[in-house]
Design a protein around this motif. Structure first.
Motif, mmCIF file in Angstrom:
data_model
loop_
_atom_site.group_PDB
_atom_site.id
_atom_site.type_symbol
_atom_site.label_atom_id
_atom_site.label_comp_id
_atom_site.label_asym_id
_atom_site.label_seq_id
_atom_site.Cartn_x
_atom_site.Cartn_y
_atom_site.Cartn_z
ATOM 1 N N ALA A 118 -96.396 13.321 -63.057
ATOM 2 C CA ALA A 118 -97.402 12.700 -63.921
ATOM 3 C C ALA A 118 -98.315 13.714 -64.604
ATOM 4 N N PHE A 119 -98.086 14.993 -64.378
ATOM 5 C CA PHE A 119 -99.006 16.006 -64.900
ATOM 6 C C PHE A 119 -99.099 15.956 -66.428
ATOM 7 N N GLU A 120 -97.969 15.920 -67.091
ATOM 8 C CA GLU A 120 -97.968 16.001 -68.555
ATOM 9 C C GLU A 120 -98.356 14.686 -69.219
ATOM 10 N N THR A 121 -98.312 13.570 -68.492
ATOM 11 C CA THR A 121 -98.637 12.271 -69.096
ATOM 12 C C THR A 121 -100.025 11.764 -68.720
ATOM 13 N N MET A 180 -111.420 15.558 -70.302
ATOM 14 C CA MET A 180 -111.531 16.800 -69.536
ATOM 15 C C MET A 180 -111.780 17.995 -70.457
ATOM 16 N N ARG A 181 -112.921 18.649 -70.274
ATOM 17 C CA ARG A 181 -113.267 19.803 -71.102
ATOM 18 C C ARG A 181 -113.160 21.135 -70.359
ATOM 19 N N ARG A 182 -113.266 21.096 -69.015
ATOM 20 C CA ARG A 182 -113.255 22.350 -68.260
ATOM 21 C C ARG A 182 -112.443 22.216 -66.984
ATOM 22 N N VAL A 183 -111.396 23.038 -66.884
ATOM 23 C CA VAL A 183 -110.671 23.209 -65.636
ATOM 24 C C VAL A 183 -111.005 24.623 -65.171
ATOM 25 N N ILE A 184 -111.869 24.696 -64.168
ATOM 26 C CA ILE A 184 -112.385 25.978 -63.690
ATOM 27 C C ILE A 184 -111.583 26.385 -62.463
ATOM 28 N N TYR A 185 -111.075 27.607 -62.461
ATOM 29 C CA TYR A 185 -110.273 28.031 -61.319
ATOM 30 C C TYR A 185 -110.647 29.448 -60.905
ATOM 31 N N GLY A 186 -110.386 29.742 -59.655
ATOM 32 C CA GLY A 186 -110.688 31.058 -59.095
ATOM 33 C C GLY A 186 -110.218 31.112 -57.655
ATOM 34 N N ALA A 187 -110.812 32.023 -56.877
ATOM 35 C CA ALA A 187 -110.567 32.189 -55.435
ATOM 36 C C ALA A 187 -109.339 33.032 -55.124
ATOM 37 N N SER A 188 -108.369 33.108 -56.027
ATOM 38 C CA SER A 188 -107.190 33.953 -55.800
ATOM 39 C C SER A 188 -106.496 34.186 -57.127
ATOM 40 N N PRO A 189 -105.606 35.196 -57.194
ATOM 41 C CA PRO A 189 -104.897 35.459 -58.453
ATOM 42 C C PRO A 189 -104.046 34.271 -58.875
ATOM 43 N N ALA A 195 -99.347 22.092 -71.331
ATOM 44 C CA ALA A 195 -99.488 20.643 -71.163
ATOM 45 C C ALA A 195 -100.892 20.147 -71.498
ATOM 46 N N TRP A 196 -101.918 20.887 -71.072
ATOM 47 C CA TRP A 196 -103.294 20.393 -71.193
ATOM 48 C C TRP A 196 -104.113 21.111 -72.263
ATOM 49 N N GLY A 197 -103.598 22.211 -72.796
ATOM 50 C CA GLY A 197 -104.328 22.936 -73.822
ATOM 51 C C GLY A 197 -105.114 24.102 -73.268
ATOM 52 N N ARG A 198 -104.979 25.239 -73.955
ATOM 53 C CA ARG A 198 -105.650 26.462 -73.506
ATOM 54 C C ARG A 198 -107.165 26.311 -73.470
ATOM 55 N N GLU A 199 -107.712 25.489 -74.356
ATOM 56 C CA GLU A 199 -109.164 25.382 -74.508
ATOM 57 C C GLU A 199 -109.863 24.813 -73.278
#
Length: 511
Positions: free
Chosen positions: A265-268, A274-283, A295-299
């Motif tokens: 269901a990720f792509e649909t 959603m404006r911000r997908v914030i990630y970190g904690a590991s490479p 799928a979700w856009g670089r922005e």
């Protein structure tokens, strides 16, 4: 003088009283309700002996009461010691003993663990948040008759309000101490560099709020946004929650993103809000982030680099920089952070040369609890020595090259080889062992144990399973080896130490 964390909490409640602050499932609390409930809980905790500057263990999972409980502790001037529910009984006992906690607040779903801890620590009082281990009323029940006013506590900026455990370079637990001032500075750091939250923002939390995810609660609270809390992370349920709650932001570790992109269901999923997908904690594995951006856009994607000792972001990779070679960077230096790269002699390296990353800023912790030698090694002359090796390019982008320690980051969690090695060496079938991290598509790094068996022992699949189970009994499940490799010998350095660097190279070449 900058405001304390307590002052920021009071300010947010005053400014946004009637707005919805916290959502958990179908339940909601307004800012005013969180404010009053946290005041009542603060009074009740004080009456129970959890007063100003006392250390209190928090054995709780994500729930509707997560924010009120945290705010209650801050308002009462309590030094909270979060206990990751994924850790073992032995680890929890060590944490509570080392920090000399006399009180533990427990969630209703962790009563079995609390009973085990109570048996091992009879001197510690266990207070049920919604339920109880005995006939005593829960904290929530007691709070019904407690004052709704802010407790009168002589709060100081340098009061420690959070003792957060991480691991040392040898696997020894260490606890970074954050104060009223430093935690308020973390809030400013997030708002300035990573997430300028507004009253229209809805942040979705699936990771445990005792980790980096919880850092985003106060910035959102201060700006009038809404915090939506899930009990845990399941890819399908998480994707359903995005449109259900109108989530505008979330924070994830790379392993979570990997699990999401693999979900059908990720792509649909409707991520229009959603404006911000914030990630970190590991490479972040490059194929994973590239697939997610397609799928979700670089922005939408923001990466941060930070440490428990100086959260949240030392550097930030903005969406427009998620491209080409810069995808390997962890970003540009945060606004209020000073950063230097030093060689082994403590001198700044030449431009373009690798060096240990040392940083300073107002969000730095006040050292480690009861660990003066480790504090002196890490916190020197106002600078935090990260033990990470990095390079700065001509445009100020920071690239991580290596870690001066042998730490493994698996699924966003720190795993230190020595801790796992010590457990494996307790098994009679193991003569020698070295634990390293190896590349893994899902976990980023997989905990891999290279074992030399004792004389007369047959190295087979049955033994592999037994060794993994042995580790799982002693430490948190995420620390157990995902792979066990049998060898006749383990490479050593010239002075006879385990040569993990060489071993990692050999395992990579074999793959």
């Amino acid at each position: 003088m900058s405001p304390t964390t307590r002052e920021l909490i009071v300010r947010g409640a005053r400014q946004h009283a009637d707005r919805v602050a916290v959502v958990f499932g179908e339940k909601e609390l307004t800012y005013a309700q969180v404010d009053r409930l946290s005041n009542r809980l603060a009074h009740v905790l004080g009456e129970a002996g959890a007063g100003h500057r006392r250390r209190v263990g928090l054995l709780v999972n994500n729930s509707l009461l997560s924010v009120p409980l945290d705010f209650a502790c801050v308002k009462a001037g309590i030094n909270r010691v979060p206990l990751n529910a994924r850790l073992s009984v032995a680890e929890h006992v060590t944490m509570l003993t080392d920090t000399r906690c006399e009180l533990v607040v427990l969630g209703p779903d962790l009563t079995d663990r609390a009973r085990e801890l109570a048996a091992a620590l009879p001197q510690v009082v266990f207070l049920g948040l919604e339920t109880s281990l005995d006939d005593e009323p829960s904290l929530l029940r007691r709070a019904e008759n407690a004052p709704a006013s802010l407790p009168e506590v002589p709060v100081e900026p340098d009061d420690v309000i959070l003792t957060l455990f991480t691991s040392g370079t040898t696997g020894t637990l260490k606890a970074a101490q954050h104060t009223q001032a430093s935690y308020a500075a973390i809030c400013r750091n997030v708002l300035l560099n990573l997430f300028p939250a507004t009253r229209d923002d809805v942040m979705l939390h699936a990771a445990s709020l005792i980790h980096a995810s919880g850092v985003f609660v106060l910035p959102l609270w201060l700006r009038g946004g809404r915090t939506v809390i899930l009990s845990g992370f399941l890819p399908g349920a998480f994707l359903e929650a995005i449109p259900r709650y109108g989530a505008t932001a979330t924070t994830l570790v790379p392993t979570m993103i990997q699990m999401l992109v693999e979900h059908p269901a990720f792509e649909t999923t409707d991520v229009s809000a959603m404006r911000r997908v914030i990630y970190g904690a590991s490479p972040m594995p490059r194929p994973t982030i590239e697939r997610a951006m397609r799928a979700w856009g670089r922005e939408r994607f923001w990466q941060y680099y930070g440490q428990t000792e100086i959260p949240l972001c030392i550097a930030v990779l903005r969406p427009e920089d998620h491209d080409g070679a810069r995808l390997a960077a962890c970003g540009q230096i945060a606004t209020e952070i000073d950063l230097r790269l030093l060689d082994e002699d403590g001198r700044e390296v030449a431009p373009g040369e690798p060096g240990e990353i040392v940083v300073r800023g107002p969000s730095a912790s006040a050292g480690y609890f009861a660990a003066p030698e480790l504090t002196a090694q890490t916190f020197r002359d106002g600078w935090v020595h990260t033990r990470d090796v990095g390079v700065l390019d001509d445009n100020g982008f920071l690239f991580l090259k290596d870690r001066t320690s042998d730490m493994i980051i698996s699924g966003g969690y720190n795993v230190y080889p020595r801790e796992v090695e010590d457990v494996l060496l307790e098994h009679p079938a193991v003569r020698e062992v070295a634990v390293v991290g190896t590349p893994d598509e899902r976990w980023v790094e997989a905990v891999t144990a290279v074992v030399v068996v004792a004389d007369g022992v047959e190295p087979d699949d049955e033994l592999r399973e037994k060794l993994v189970a042995h580790v799982a009994e002693k430490v948190a499940s995420y620390k157990k080896p995902r792979t066990v490799v049998f060898r006749d010998a383990i490479p050593k350095t010239a002075v006879g130490k385990l040569d993990r660097k060489r071993l990692r190279v050999e395992l990579r070449d074999e793959r």
